[in-house]
Design a protein around this motif. Structure first.
Motif, mmCIF file in Angstrom:
data_model
loop_
_atom_site.group_PDB
_atom_site.id
_atom_site.type_symbol
_atom_site.label_atom_id
_atom_site.label_comp_id
_atom_site.label_asym_id
_atom_site.label_seq_id
_atom_site.Cartn_x
_atom_site.Cartn_y
_atom_site.Cartn_z
ATOM 1 N N ALA A 47 38.462 32.623 78.366
ATOM 2 C CA ALA A 47 37.873 33.768 79.082
ATOM 3 C C ALA A 47 37.851 35.009 78.202
ATOM 4 C CB ALA A 47 38.655 34.033 80.368
ATOM 5 N N VAL A 48 38.945 35.295 77.519
ATOM 6 C CA VAL A 48 39.017 36.487 76.658
ATOM 7 C C VAL A 48 38.023 36.362 75.509
ATOM 8 C CG1 VAL A 48 40.506 37.754 75.050
ATOM 9 C CG2 VAL A 48 41.360 37.123 77.312
ATOM 10 N N ALA A 49 37.959 35.190 74.886
ATOM 11 C CA ALA A 49 37.018 34.996 73.779
ATOM 12 C C ALA A 49 35.576 35.164 74.259
ATOM 13 C CB ALA A 49 37.220 33.622 73.155
ATOM 14 N N TYR A 50 35.255 34.576 75.399
ATOM 15 C CA TYR A 50 33.893 34.666 75.923
ATOM 16 C C TYR A 50 33.532 36.098 76.318
ATOM 17 C CZ TYR A 50 29.914 34.379 79.034
ATOM 18 O OH TYR A 50 28.703 34.601 79.629
ATOM 19 N N LYS A 153 33.179 32.786 68.221
ATOM 20 C CA LYS A 153 33.179 33.687 67.057
ATOM 21 C C LYS A 153 33.841 35.031 67.399
ATOM 22 C CE LYS A 153 29.017 31.519 65.244
ATOM 23 N NZ LYS A 153 28.848 30.484 66.213
ATOM 24 N N PRO A 154 35.104 34.989 67.841
ATOM 25 C CA PRO A 154 35.772 36.226 68.278
ATOM 26 C C PRO A 154 36.114 37.159 67.112
ATOM 27 C CG PRO A 154 37.310 34.402 68.268
ATOM 28 C CD PRO A 154 35.958 33.819 67.958
ATOM 29 N N SER A 155 36.154 38.431 67.439
ATOM 30 C CA SER A 155 36.571 39.437 66.455
ATOM 31 C C SER A 155 38.079 39.320 66.235
ATOM 32 C CB SER A 155 36.240 40.836 66.980
ATOM 33 O OG SER A 155 37.041 41.114 68.126
ATOM 34 N N GLU A 156 38.574 39.984 65.217
ATOM 35 C CA GLU A 156 40.021 39.986 64.958
ATOM 36 C C GLU A 156 40.768 40.599 66.149
ATOM 37 O OE1 GLU A 156 41.808 38.536 62.493
ATOM 38 O OE2 GLU A 156 39.877 37.680 61.903
ATOM 39 N N LYS A 157 40.161 41.620 66.749
ATOM 40 C CA LYS A 157 40.772 42.272 67.913
ATOM 41 C C LYS A 157 40.908 41.280 69.074
ATOM 42 C CE LYS A 157 40.362 46.632 70.387
ATOM 43 N NZ LYS A 157 39.563 47.845 70.559
ATOM 44 N N ALA A 158 39.831 40.540 69.339
ATOM 45 C CA ALA A 158 39.865 39.549 70.423
ATOM 46 C C ALA A 158 40.870 38.443 70.106
ATOM 47 C CB ALA A 158 38.472 38.962 70.647
ATOM 48 N N GLY A 160 43.562 38.794 68.456
ATOM 49 C CA GLY A 160 44.877 39.391 68.723
ATOM 50 C C GLY A 160 45.220 39.331 70.201
ATOM 51 N N TRP A 161 44.253 39.613 71.052
ATOM 52 C CA TRP A 161 44.474 39.539 72.502
ATOM 53 C C TRP A 161 44.774 38.101 72.924
ATOM 54 C CZ3 TRP A 161 39.419 42.682 73.334
ATOM 55 C CH2 TRP A 161 39.683 44.039 73.160
ATOM 56 N N THR A 167 51.440 34.036 74.589
ATOM 57 C CA THR A 167 52.909 34.124 74.570
ATOM 58 C C THR A 167 53.466 34.408 75.961
ATOM 59 O OG1 THR A 167 52.972 36.502 74.099
ATOM 60 C CG2 THR A 167 52.883 34.994 72.197
ATOM 61 N N LYS A 168 52.575 34.644 76.910
ATOM 62 C CA LYS A 168 52.985 35.022 78.271
ATOM 63 C C LYS A 168 52.547 33.963 79.277
ATOM 64 C CE LYS A 168 52.596 39.922 77.289
ATOM 65 N NZ LYS A 168 51.778 40.344 76.206
ATOM 66 N N GLN A 169 53.284 33.878 80.358
ATOM 67 C CA GLN A 169 52.893 33.006 81.460
ATOM 68 C C GLN A 169 51.755 33.669 82.228
ATOM 69 O OE1 GLN A 169 53.937 29.846 82.489
ATOM 70 N NE2 GLN A 169 54.783 29.912 80.422
#
Length: 181
Positions: A47-50, A153-158, A160-161, A167-169
């Protein structure tokens, strides 16, 4: 003497055939014993990448154009409809990005690339890790999240997110609110 040779030959041929048959059964048994390999992914990462991809931005343009058209026409009713639709869309994105909401619609957009990902990871099926409710001892699980994220094709910022959220539930879906930004 010739009869003895024929008998030995028949015995040898029969023995080789029996061994080959046994080897075939053994090989079949090994194939049947092969573990099922399941590729799993963290749906939040997808979802974050998209949502940070050019495809997502492109999908918003017609909605933004429709809103601007309604605004120019002073069509309050249509503007409210679009606002409500966008709020529902944002809520779904929060459920996907912060919880375990289905990303089936997003995955449909990359379905043509899935066979290649599966082949490279040597997996038989790809599913959300949150949907894998039971795992038998004969099942081998392989994480393919990074390979799927890369398709957007995510950015470096994405990236990182994505790394941080993994790392979280996930939040319980009932805790997702409209004001989570």
């Amino acid at each position: 003497m010739k009869t003895q040779f024929v008998s030995k030959r028949r015995f040898l041929v029969g023995s080789v055939a029996a061994l080959c048959g046994f080897a075939g059964v053994a090989a079949f048994g090994q194939t049947a014993e092969r573990k099922l390999r399941v590729g799993v992914y963290d749906s939040r990462a997808i979802a974050v990448a998209y949502c940070n991809s050019p495809e997502f931005q492109k999908s918003l343009k017609p909605i933004q154009a429709d809103y601007e058209k309604a605004k120019q026409a002073k069509n309050e009713k249509r503007m409210k409809e679009i606002d409500a639709m966008m709020k529902a869309k944002q809520r779904r994105q929060h459920e996907q990005g912060f919880s375990t909401g289905s990303v089936a619609g997003i995955m449909a957009g990359i379905k043509n690339a899935l066979p290649s990902v599966a082949q490279k990871a040597r997996v038989d099926v790809i599913v959300s890790k949150w949907e894998l409710n039971y795992q038998s001892p004969g099942l081998e699980v392989v994480d393919v999240t990074d390979e799927l994220v890369a398709l957007f094709k995510p950015s470096e910022k994405a990236l990182g997110w994505v790394k941080d959220l993994r790392t979280k539930q996930p939040l319980p879906i009932e805790e997702i609110t409209d004001d989570m930004d």
